[in-house]
Design an enzyme around this catalytic site. Structure first.
Site, short mmCIF file in Angstrom:
data_model
loop_
_atom_site.label_atom_id
_atom_site.label_comp_id
_atom_site.label_asym_id
_atom_site.label_seq_id
_atom_site.Cartn_x
_atom_site.Cartn_y
_atom_site.Cartn_z
N GLN A 1 49.85 40.25 57.07
CA GLN A 1 48.43 40.06 56.78
C GLN A 1 47.53 40.50 57.94
O GLN A 1 46.32 40.36 57.87
CB GLN A 1 48.15 38.61 56.41
N SER B 1 38.65 26.62 63.92
CA SER B 1 39.47 27.80 63.65
C SER B 1 40.42 28.00 64.81
O SER B 1 40.05 27.74 65.98
CB SER B 1 38.57 29.04 63.52
N ARG C 1 41.11 30.61 66.01
CA ARG C 1 40.59 31.71 66.84
C ARG C 1 39.45 31.26 67.76
O ARG C 1 39.05 32.02 68.63
CB ARG C 1 40.13 32.87 65.96
N MET D 1 49.71 29.08 60.04
CA MET D 1 50.27 30.02 61.01
C MET D 1 50.37 29.34 62.38
O MET D 1 50.41 30.00 63.41
CB MET D 1 49.40 31.27 61.10
N GLY D 2 50.39 28.00 62.38
CA GLY D 2 50.46 27.28 63.65
C GLY D 2 49.13 27.25 64.36
O GLY D 2 48.08 27.44 63.73
N ASP E 1 38.69 29.27 54.78
CA ASP E 1 39.12 30.59 54.31
C ASP E 1 38.94 30.60 52.79
O ASP E 1 39.91 30.54 52.02
CB ASP E 1 40.58 30.84 54.69
N ALA F 1 42.33 20.05 64.08
CA ALA F 1 41.97 18.91 63.21
C ALA F 1 41.77 19.34 61.75
O ALA F 1 41.94 18.53 60.83
CB ALA F 1 40.72 18.23 63.74
N GLY F 2 41.40 20.61 61.54
CA GLY F 2 41.26 21.09 60.15
C GLY F 2 42.61 21.05 59.43
O GLY F 2 42.70 20.61 58.27
N HIS F 3 43.66 21.49 60.12
CA HIS F 3 45.00 21.42 59.52
C HIS F 3 45.41 19.96 59.30
O HIS F 3 46.01 19.63 58.28
CB HIS F 3 46.03 22.10 60.43
O1 PAF Z 1 45.46 30.53 56.39
C1 PAF Z 1 46.48 30.85 57.02
O2 PAF Z 1 46.79 30.29 58.05
C2 PAF Z 1 47.37 31.97 56.50
O3 PAF Z 1 46.61 32.96 55.89
C3 PAF Z 1 48.47 31.48 55.53
C4 PAF Z 1 47.88 30.88 54.27
C5 PAF Z 1 49.32 30.43 56.24
C6 PAF Z 1 49.38 32.65 55.12
O4 PAF Z 1 49.99 33.23 56.21
#
Ligand code: PAF
EC number: 6.3.2.1
Length: 304
Positions: A71, A203, A205, A38-39, A168, A43-45
């Site tokens: 969501q 995170s 957040r 979700m942008g 997650d 560093a986790g991404h």
């Molecule tokens: O983990 C997330 O960032 C979101 O839940 C995902 C998997 C991109 C779905 O919108």
């Protein structure tokens, strides 16, 4: 369409653009790797992208950047969710991502999205009973929204392999289950949680936390580390260890704590030594809701 950094990924916003960009790789039989985000990338991404990069060799790595409205529940942070596209593209460029897919809401949900009393009649993914526990109990409808958008993204990107972060964990378990149960033929792997040196799980957040709250938030990872140590004495000891740390923590309002098997199922009464499990916690620190989890290895079962 946003301008990519030089030598950065090709940025696509429509399914037609995405198809056109991926067509040569598909024609050459290359494996397509995918990271859904979700942008507000951190560093986790980056570690998920690096893992996918290795898995597909010279095949394309696609990253989606889409803040999925379905969501988020009423009163959650959809409107204030951080949107940092330029920084995100720079990270994708650094990680050797080939294609970014950053669609509009209309592109992903052509029939529209339900809001308040206006309900859109559209097919969605029914996530099953696991989606009603833990995160799902606190966030009704959350996993229907997650699995529906991930199914759409799988249909759009048509990846061979994807890596979802273990931070997650319930989402990872459910996405893996969806791919298997709906025969989507996408290999779903779990990527390790990346932590700050002091233990805080990365995170998007975390940026909402004040300096004081950030210090208070360390209680979550401290509690989970205590569970890992105590797991040698069985699940009840692990659970007591988490609760012990959190009970004494300032500024942390616990939402749930759980000790489960590795697939988030209930543990049997007798847990053989060597059984793997999971400890999970969700808590509010100030106005920010945080989640974290760790693997457990159970030892003796003297608490049963
Ligand atoms: O983990 C997330 O960032 C979101 O839940 C995902 C998997 C991109 C779905 O919108």
């Amino acid at each position: 369409m946003a301008t990519p950094p030089s030598d950065g990924p090709v940025v696509t916003t429509t399914r037609a653009e995405l198809d056109a960009v991926l067509a040569p790789a598909r024609a050459a039989g290359r494996r397509v790797g995918f990271v859904a985000t979700m942008g507000a990338l951190h560093a986790g991404h980056a570690s998920l992208m690096a893992r996918v990069r290795q898995l597909v060799d010279d095949g394309p790595v696609v990253v989606s950047i889409f803040v999925n409205p379905t969501q988020f529940g009423a009163g959650e942070d959809l409107d204030r969710y951080p949107r940092t596209l330029d920084d995100d593209l720079a990270m994708c460029a650094r990680e050797g991502v080939d294609v970014v897919f950053a669609p509009s809401v209309e592109e992903v949900y052509p029939r529209g999205v339900s809001t308040g009393s206006a309900t859109v009649d559209a097919v969605t993914v029914e996530p099953g009973s696991l989606a009603e526990r833990y995160e799902g109990a606190s966030r009704p409808g959350h996993f229907r929204g997650v699995l529906t958008v991930v199914a759409k993204l799988f249909g759009l990107v048509r990846p061979d392999v994807t890596v979802f972060g273990q931070k997650d964990y319930q989402q990872l378990v459910l996405v893996r289950r969806m791919s298997a149960d709906l025969c989507l033929r996408v290999e779903v792997l779990g990527g390790d949680t990346v932590r700050e040196p002091d233990g805080l799980a990365l995170s998007s957040r975390n940026r909402y936390l004040s300096p004081t709250e950030r210090t208070q938030a360390l209680a979550l990872s401290r509690a989970l580390r205590a569970a890992q140590t105590a797991a040698v004495d069985g699940p009840a000891a692990a659970l007591a260890a988490v609760l012990g740390v959190l009970d004494d923590a300032d500024g942390v309002e616990v939402d749930y704590v759980a000790v489960t098997d590795r697939d988030l199922g209930d543990l049997p009464v007798h847990v053989p030594p060597g059984t793997e499990g999971r400890a999970l916690v969700a808590a509010r620190v100030g106005t920010t809701r945080l989640i974290d989890n760790v693997p457990l290895a159970f030892g003796a079962t003297r608490d049963h």
